[in-house]
Design a protein around this motif. Sequence first.
Motif, PDB file in Angstrom:
ATOM      1  N   ASN A  83      53.309 -23.115 -41.590  1.00 44.99           N
ATOM      2  CA  ASN A  83      51.992 -23.766 -41.506  1.00 44.99           C
ATOM      3  C   ASN A  83      52.075 -25.232 -41.099  1.00 44.99           C
ATOM      4  N   GLN A 112      46.711 -24.785 -47.337  1.00 51.29           N
ATOM      5  CA  GLN A 112      46.018 -23.502 -47.288  1.00 51.29           C
ATOM      6  C   GLN A 112      44.505 -23.665 -47.349  1.00 51.29           C
ATOM      7  N   GLU A 162      41.946 -22.266 -44.561  1.00 49.36           N
ATOM      8  CA  GLU A 162      40.892 -21.297 -44.866  1.00 49.36           C
ATOM      9  C   GLU A 162      39.528 -21.840 -44.459  1.00 49.36           C
ATOM     10  N   LYS A 222      43.175 -19.416 -41.401  1.00 45.59           N
ATOM     11  CA  LYS A 222      43.738 -18.411 -42.294  1.00 45.59           C
ATOM     12  C   LYS A 222      42.594 -17.670 -42.965  1.00 45.59           C
ATOM     13  N   LYS A 278      40.869 -15.904 -45.847  1.00 45.43           N
ATOM     14  CA  LYS A 278      41.009 -16.021 -47.300  1.00 45.43           C
ATOM     15  C   LYS A 278      41.272 -14.663 -47.953  1.00 45.43           C
ATOM     16  N   THR A 305      47.066 -15.304 -40.873  1.00 47.22           N
ATOM     17  CA  THR A 305      46.901 -16.587 -40.212  1.00 47.22           C
ATOM     18  C   THR A 305      46.818 -16.388 -38.712  1.00 47.22           C
TER      19      THR A 305
END
Length: 151
Positions: A14, A93, A97, A102, A104, A109
Amino acid sequence: MYFGKYHHQIDEKNRIRIPSKLKDIVGVNPFIMPGPNKSLIVLREDEAKQILDEQFGKISIFDSTEKSLALRKLSSNTVHTEEDKQGRMILPQGLMEYAKIKDKKSGETNRNIVIIGAYKKIEIWSEAIWEEYAKEDEEEFDDKMFELISG
Protein backbone atom coordinates in the motif's frame (compact mmCIF):
# COMPACT_ATOMS: atom_id res chain seq x y z
CA MET A 1 1.07 25.37 -8.33
CA TYR A 2 0.36 21.75 -9.19
CA PHE A 3 -0.56 20.55 -12.69
CA GLY A 4 -0.64 17.31 -14.66
CA LYS A 5 -2.22 13.85 -14.57
CA TYR A 6 -0.23 10.73 -13.74
CA HIS A 7 -1.29 7.08 -13.74
CA HIS A 8 0.40 5.00 -11.04
CA GLN A 9 -0.08 1.82 -9.06
CA ILE A 10 -0.07 1.15 -5.35
CA ASP A 11 2.35 -1.62 -4.46
CA GLU A 12 1.50 -4.72 -2.42
CA LYS A 13 2.39 -2.88 0.83
CA ASN A 14 0.00 0.00 0.00
CA ARG A 15 2.83 2.39 -0.83
CA ILE A 16 2.67 5.15 -3.42
CA ARG A 17 5.11 7.57 -4.94
CA ILE A 18 4.18 11.15 -5.77
CA PRO A 19 5.38 11.96 -9.32
CA SER A 20 8.67 13.86 -9.25
CA LYS A 21 7.25 17.00 -10.91
CA LEU A 22 4.70 17.30 -8.11
CA LYS A 23 7.02 16.01 -5.39
CA ASP A 24 9.49 18.81 -6.05
CA ILE A 25 6.74 21.25 -5.02
CA VAL A 26 5.00 19.36 -2.21
CA GLY A 27 8.27 18.20 -0.62
CA VAL A 28 8.86 15.23 1.63
CA ASN A 29 6.42 13.98 4.25
CA PRO A 30 3.29 15.81 3.06
CA PHE A 31 -0.15 15.63 4.66
CA ILE A 32 -2.80 13.42 3.06
CA MET A 33 -6.46 14.02 3.91
CA PRO A 34 -9.92 13.11 2.60
CA GLY A 35 -11.10 15.37 -0.19
CA PRO A 36 -14.26 15.91 -2.21
CA ASN A 37 -15.72 13.33 -4.59
CA LYS A 38 -13.86 10.43 -2.92
CA SER A 39 -10.44 11.92 -3.71
CA LEU A 40 -7.51 12.34 -1.35
CA ILE A 41 -5.78 15.70 -1.01
CA VAL A 42 -2.00 15.96 -0.62
CA LEU A 43 -0.54 19.19 0.79
CA ARG A 44 2.70 20.52 2.22
CA GLU A 45 2.54 21.04 5.98
CA ASP A 46 2.38 24.84 5.70
CA GLU A 47 -0.41 24.61 3.10
CA ALA A 48 -2.41 22.19 5.25
CA LYS A 49 -2.04 24.44 8.31
CA GLN A 50 -3.10 27.53 6.35
CA ILE A 51 -6.19 25.86 4.88
CA LEU A 52 -7.25 24.33 8.19
CA ASP A 53 -6.71 27.64 10.00
CA GLU A 54 -8.80 29.49 7.40
CA GLN A 55 -11.64 26.98 7.53
CA PHE A 56 -11.67 25.94 11.18
CA GLY A 57 -9.38 28.28 13.15
CA LYS A 58 -12.15 30.21 14.87
CA ILE A 59 -14.04 27.18 16.19
CA SER A 60 -14.10 26.97 19.97
CA ILE A 61 -12.72 23.72 21.41
CA PHE A 62 -16.15 23.32 23.08
CA ASP A 63 -18.12 23.84 19.86
CA SER A 64 -20.53 21.06 18.86
CA THR A 65 -21.80 22.38 15.54
CA GLU A 66 -21.60 20.70 12.14
CA LYS A 67 -18.38 22.59 11.37
CA SER A 68 -16.78 21.13 14.49
CA LEU A 69 -17.94 17.65 13.46
CA ALA A 70 -16.45 18.18 10.00
CA LEU A 71 -13.16 19.24 11.60
CA ARG A 72 -13.10 16.12 13.78
CA LYS A 73 -13.76 13.83 10.84
CA LEU A 74 -11.19 15.57 8.66
CA SER A 75 -8.42 15.78 11.25
CA SER A 76 -8.92 12.22 12.54
CA ASN A 77 -8.50 10.91 8.99
CA THR A 78 -5.54 13.11 8.03
CA VAL A 79 -2.02 11.69 8.11
CA HIS A 80 1.40 13.29 8.11
CA THR A 81 3.23 10.83 5.90
CA GLU A 82 6.73 9.51 6.29
CA GLU A 83 8.66 8.49 3.21
CA ASP A 84 11.00 5.54 3.02
CA LYS A 85 14.43 5.76 1.39
CA GLN A 86 12.89 5.19 -2.05
CA GLY A 87 10.43 8.09 -1.63
CA ARG A 88 7.37 5.88 -1.09
CA MET A 89 4.62 6.59 1.44
CA ILE A 90 2.08 4.21 2.89
CA LEU A 91 -1.57 5.04 2.29
CA PRO A 92 -3.49 4.09 5.45
CA GLN A 93 -6.37 1.67 5.09
CA GLY A 94 -8.98 4.23 6.18
CA LEU A 95 -7.97 6.69 3.46
CA MET A 96 -7.83 3.90 0.89
CA GLU A 97 -11.36 2.86 1.82
CA TYR A 98 -12.61 6.46 1.76
CA ALA A 99 -11.21 6.94 -1.77
CA LYS A 100 -12.61 3.58 -2.92
CA ILE A 101 -9.10 2.33 -3.64
CA LYS A 102 -9.78 -0.50 -1.21
CA ASP A 103 -13.21 -2.11 -0.88
CA LYS A 104 -14.21 -2.11 2.79
CA LYS A 105 -16.34 -5.27 2.55
CA SER A 106 -14.22 -7.51 0.33
CA GLY A 107 -10.83 -6.10 1.29
CA GLU A 108 -9.81 -6.03 -2.38
CA THR A 109 -7.52 -3.23 -3.48
CA ASN A 110 -7.71 -1.55 -6.87
CA ARG A 111 -4.01 -0.86 -7.36
CA ASN A 112 -4.54 1.61 -10.25
CA ILE A 113 -4.63 5.23 -9.14
CA VAL A 114 -4.54 8.64 -10.80
CA ILE A 115 -2.57 11.49 -9.23
CA ILE A 116 -3.42 14.94 -10.49
CA GLY A 117 -2.08 18.40 -9.91
CA ALA A 118 -5.13 20.54 -9.18
CA TYR A 119 -3.70 24.07 -8.96
CA LYS A 120 -3.33 24.49 -5.16
CA LYS A 121 -3.38 20.82 -4.26
CA ILE A 122 -2.50 17.34 -5.38
CA GLU A 123 -5.33 14.81 -5.58
CA ILE A 124 -5.14 11.02 -5.48
CA TRP A 125 -8.02 9.11 -7.07
CA SER A 126 -8.96 5.52 -7.61
CA GLU A 127 -8.58 5.16 -11.37
CA ALA A 128 -12.16 3.82 -11.65
CA ILE A 129 -13.62 6.74 -9.66
CA TRP A 130 -11.53 9.27 -11.62
CA GLU A 131 -12.67 7.87 -14.98
CA GLU A 132 -16.30 8.03 -13.87
CA TYR A 133 -15.87 11.57 -12.53
CA ALA A 134 -14.02 12.78 -15.63
CA LYS A 135 -16.65 11.46 -18.08
CA GLU A 136 -17.79 14.77 -19.46
CA ASP A 137 -18.33 15.50 -23.07
CA GLU A 138 -16.59 18.50 -24.58
CA GLU A 139 -19.68 20.70 -24.45
CA GLU A 140 -20.02 20.26 -20.66
CA PHE A 141 -16.33 21.02 -20.22
CA ASP A 142 -16.65 24.22 -22.26
CA ASP A 143 -19.72 25.30 -20.25
CA LYS A 144 -17.96 24.70 -16.93
CA MET A 145 -14.85 26.54 -18.06
CA PHE A 146 -16.98 29.51 -19.14
CA GLU A 147 -18.75 29.53 -15.75
CA LEU A 148 -15.43 29.37 -13.93
CA ILE A 149 -13.87 32.21 -15.91
CA SER A 150 -16.92 34.46 -15.91
CA GLY A 151 -17.32 34.10 -12.18
